[in-house]
Write a protein that holds these residues in place. Sequence first.
Motif, PDB file in Angstrom:
ATOM      1  N   UNK A 191     -21.770 -11.934   1.381  1.00  0.00           N
ATOM      2  CA  UNK A 191     -21.747 -10.511   1.685  1.00  0.00           C
ATOM      3  C   UNK A 191     -20.890 -10.127   2.869  1.00  0.00           C
ATOM      4  N   UNK A 192     -20.148 -11.085   3.440  1.00  0.00           N
ATOM      5  CA  UNK A 192     -19.240 -10.760   4.531  1.00  0.00           C
ATOM      6  C   UNK A 192     -18.058  -9.935   4.002  1.00  0.00           C
ATOM      7  N   UNK A 193     -17.462  -9.158   4.870  1.00  0.00           N
ATOM      8  CA  UNK A 193     -16.272  -8.380   4.539  1.00  0.00           C
ATOM      9  C   UNK A 193     -15.082  -8.999   5.252  1.00  0.00           C
ATOM     10  N   UNK A 194     -13.947  -9.089   4.565  1.00  0.00           N
ATOM     11  CA  UNK A 194     -12.769  -9.745   5.137  1.00  0.00           C
ATOM     12  C   UNK A 194     -11.565  -8.816   5.040  1.00  0.00           C
ATOM     13  N   UNK A 195     -10.822  -8.710   6.145  1.00  0.00           N
ATOM     14  CA  UNK A 195      -9.504  -8.079   6.159  1.00  0.00           C
ATOM     15  C   UNK A 195      -8.496  -9.200   6.344  1.00  0.00           C
ATOM     16  N   UNK A 196      -7.557  -9.306   5.413  1.00  0.00           N
ATOM     17  CA  UNK A 196      -6.670 -10.460   5.365  1.00  0.00           C
ATOM     18  C   UNK A 196      -5.211 -10.026   5.369  1.00  0.00           C
ATOM     19  N   UNK A 197      -4.407 -10.584   6.263  1.00  0.00           N
ATOM     20  CA  UNK A 197      -2.958 -10.485   6.126  1.00  0.00           C
ATOM     21  C   UNK A 197      -2.438 -11.864   5.752  1.00  0.00           C
ATOM     22  N   UNK A 198      -1.473 -11.904   4.881  1.00  0.00           N
ATOM     23  CA  UNK A 198      -0.920 -13.189   4.446  1.00  0.00           C
ATOM     24  C   UNK A 198       0.457 -12.992   3.856  1.00  0.00           C
ATOM     25  N   UNK A 199       1.282 -14.046   3.944  1.00  0.00           N
ATOM     26  CA  UNK A 199       2.572 -14.069   3.246  1.00  0.00           C
ATOM     27  C   UNK A 199       2.482 -14.906   1.978  1.00  0.00           C
ATOM     28  N   UNK A 200       1.304 -15.496   1.719  1.00  0.00           N
ATOM     29  CA  UNK A 200       1.119 -16.283   0.499  1.00  0.00           C
ATOM     30  C   UNK A 200       0.552 -15.371  -0.584  1.00  0.00           C
ATOM     31  N   UNK A 201       1.398 -15.047  -1.570  1.00  0.00           N
ATOM     32  CA  UNK A 201       0.961 -14.123  -2.605  1.00  0.00           C
ATOM     33  C   UNK A 201      -0.148 -14.722  -3.466  1.00  0.00           C
ATOM     34  N   UNK A 202      -0.111 -16.043  -3.693  1.00  0.00           N
ATOM     35  CA  UNK A 202      -1.182 -16.653  -4.483  1.00  0.00           C
ATOM     36  C   UNK A 202      -2.505 -16.568  -3.736  1.00  0.00           C
ATOM     37  N   UNK A 203      -2.458 -16.642  -2.415  1.00  0.00           N
ATOM     38  CA  UNK A 203      -3.665 -16.506  -1.605  1.00  0.00           C
ATOM     39  C   UNK A 203      -4.260 -15.109  -1.761  1.00  0.00           C
ATOM     40  N   UNK A 204      -3.409 -14.094  -1.683  1.00  0.00           N
ATOM     41  CA  UNK A 204      -3.881 -12.717  -1.826  1.00  0.00           C
ATOM     42  C   UNK A 204      -4.445 -12.478  -3.222  1.00  0.00           C
ATOM     43  N   UNK A 205      -3.769 -13.032  -4.241  1.00  0.00           N
ATOM     44  CA  UNK A 205      -4.213 -12.822  -5.612  1.00  0.00           C
ATOM     45  C   UNK A 205      -5.556 -13.509  -5.869  1.00  0.00           C
ATOM     46  N   UNK A 206      -5.789 -14.659  -5.235  1.00  0.00           N
ATOM     47  CA  UNK A 206      -7.040 -15.395  -5.414  1.00  0.00           C
ATOM     48  C   UNK A 206      -8.210 -14.725  -4.702  1.00  0.00           C
ATOM     49  N   UNK A 207      -7.960 -14.199  -3.494  1.00  0.00           N
ATOM     50  CA  UNK A 207      -9.049 -13.795  -2.620  1.00  0.00           C
ATOM     51  C   UNK A 207      -9.341 -12.296  -2.596  1.00  0.00           C
ATOM     52  N   UNK A 208      -8.309 -11.472  -2.758  1.00  0.00           N
ATOM     53  CA  UNK A 208      -8.465 -10.044  -2.475  1.00  0.00           C
ATOM     54  C   UNK A 208      -9.039  -9.272  -3.663  1.00  0.00           C
ATOM     55  N   UNK A 209     -10.075  -8.477  -3.385  1.00  0.00           N
ATOM     56  CA  UNK A 209     -10.570  -7.522  -4.375  1.00  0.00           C
ATOM     57  C   UNK A 209      -9.596  -6.357  -4.504  1.00  0.00           C
ATOM     58  N   UNK A 210      -9.102  -5.901  -3.369  1.00  0.00           N
ATOM     59  CA  UNK A 210      -8.082  -4.855  -3.337  1.00  0.00           C
ATOM     60  C   UNK A 210      -7.077  -5.218  -2.251  1.00  0.00           C
ATOM     61  N   UNK A 211      -5.891  -4.649  -2.351  1.00  0.00           N
ATOM     62  CA  UNK A 211      -4.885  -4.880  -1.315  1.00  0.00           C
ATOM     63  C   UNK A 211      -3.984  -3.670  -1.196  1.00  0.00           C
ATOM     64  N   UNK A 212      -3.334  -3.605  -0.048  1.00  0.00           N
ATOM     65  CA  UNK A 212      -2.334  -2.573   0.215  1.00  0.00           C
ATOM     66  C   UNK A 212      -1.017  -3.255   0.535  1.00  0.00           C
ATOM     67  N   UNK A 213       0.054  -2.757  -0.061  1.00  0.00           N
ATOM     68  CA  UNK A 213       1.399  -3.209   0.290  1.00  0.00           C
ATOM     69  C   UNK A 213       1.969  -2.162   1.238  1.00  0.00           C
ATOM     70  N   UNK A 214       2.331  -2.603   2.455  1.00  0.00           N
ATOM     71  CA  UNK A 214       2.882  -1.663   3.425  1.00  0.00           C
ATOM     72  C   UNK A 214       4.284  -2.104   3.807  1.00  0.00           C
ATOM     73  N   UNK A 215       5.124  -1.142   4.095  1.00  0.00           N
ATOM     74  CA  UNK A 215       6.496  -1.407   4.529  1.00  0.00           C
ATOM     75  C   UNK A 215       6.935  -0.282   5.438  1.00  0.00           C
ATOM     76  N   UNK A 216       7.605  -0.644   6.522  1.00  0.00           N
ATOM     77  CA  UNK A 216       8.033   0.340   7.519  1.00  0.00           C
ATOM     78  C   UNK A 216       6.864   1.223   7.952  1.00  0.00           C
ATOM     79  N   UNK A 217       5.676   0.614   8.011  1.00  0.00           N
ATOM     80  CA  UNK A 217       4.532   1.296   8.584  1.00  0.00           C
ATOM     81  C   UNK A 217       3.747   2.184   7.661  1.00  0.00           C
TER      82      UNK A 217
END
Length: 310
Positions: A191-217
Amino acid sequence: MNDSDILAVNDLRKSYGNGSGKTLVVDGLSFYLQRGECYGLLGPNGAGKTTTLRLCLGLTEPDSGEIRLVGKRVPQEARAARLRVGVVPQADNLDPDFTVAENLLVFGRYFGMRDTEILERIPGLLEFANLAAKKDAQISELSGGMKRRLTLARALVNNPAIIFMDEPTTGLDPQARHMIWERLKALLNEGKTIVLTTHFMDEAERLCDRLAVIDHGHMIAEGAPRDLIGQHIEAEVVEVYGDNATAWAEAQGRIKAARMEVSGETIFCYTNDAQPLLGSLHRMHGVRYLHRPANLEDLFLKLTGREMRD
């Protein structure tokens, strides 16, 4: 903002510099996290990810916008909010003067925890990090993977409701990365909540329920990984390389692919039906190819570009 949101960010802005030399680093970001989910922040270097984390933790003052973290206003009530937060920074900042167990003990004191309470938690944290046998080891004796697992265990010493992780597996070998992933999945199951930044796309795809792609802020896409891939990318990808790849692309690829990109010596063909491409490639000499489903890396590169960022 919803009362059930463990983190809610509304129209957040931050710039650095003075006058005409100001650089807008975070540009109107809004997002929320519900309890028990893993939310990813993806973006190229300099996109504003780490600044966003620092703003959410109250370590950097925003120019404008509203942040609520575990029900507290940030930065106004950041100190109180951080008592219920764990942080795994990009670089391991363990204290080399203390043993593995002492690092956990001393860190727990920063949260005002009693020594008896921390000492009760240490065996479970070491077991979680697979470091029980290293309890009395010096930090210099640990491998990179062990240090990373200890940094994760340290972030849990105060039993946080939400954990911020800034590129938690950078520099680790595949075995260590997979172990960290298993530990993170266990935290989510608790039941923990996690905020994750990563450059590994497979990591994000495995772990994230939702994600945001940000660029130039600013945010350019948000959603569940597979939903975003389906919305922005053709279903199949054929990567083509070899001596005759360019000739094939000019003669056949541009006709048969819905979209084509060239990166170095590789031609990426995007399509919803790969059979015509594969048939053409099968008859072509001097080319090699890889056929695969579209993935999060394809989405990331389409939205942010293939050029290098410093």
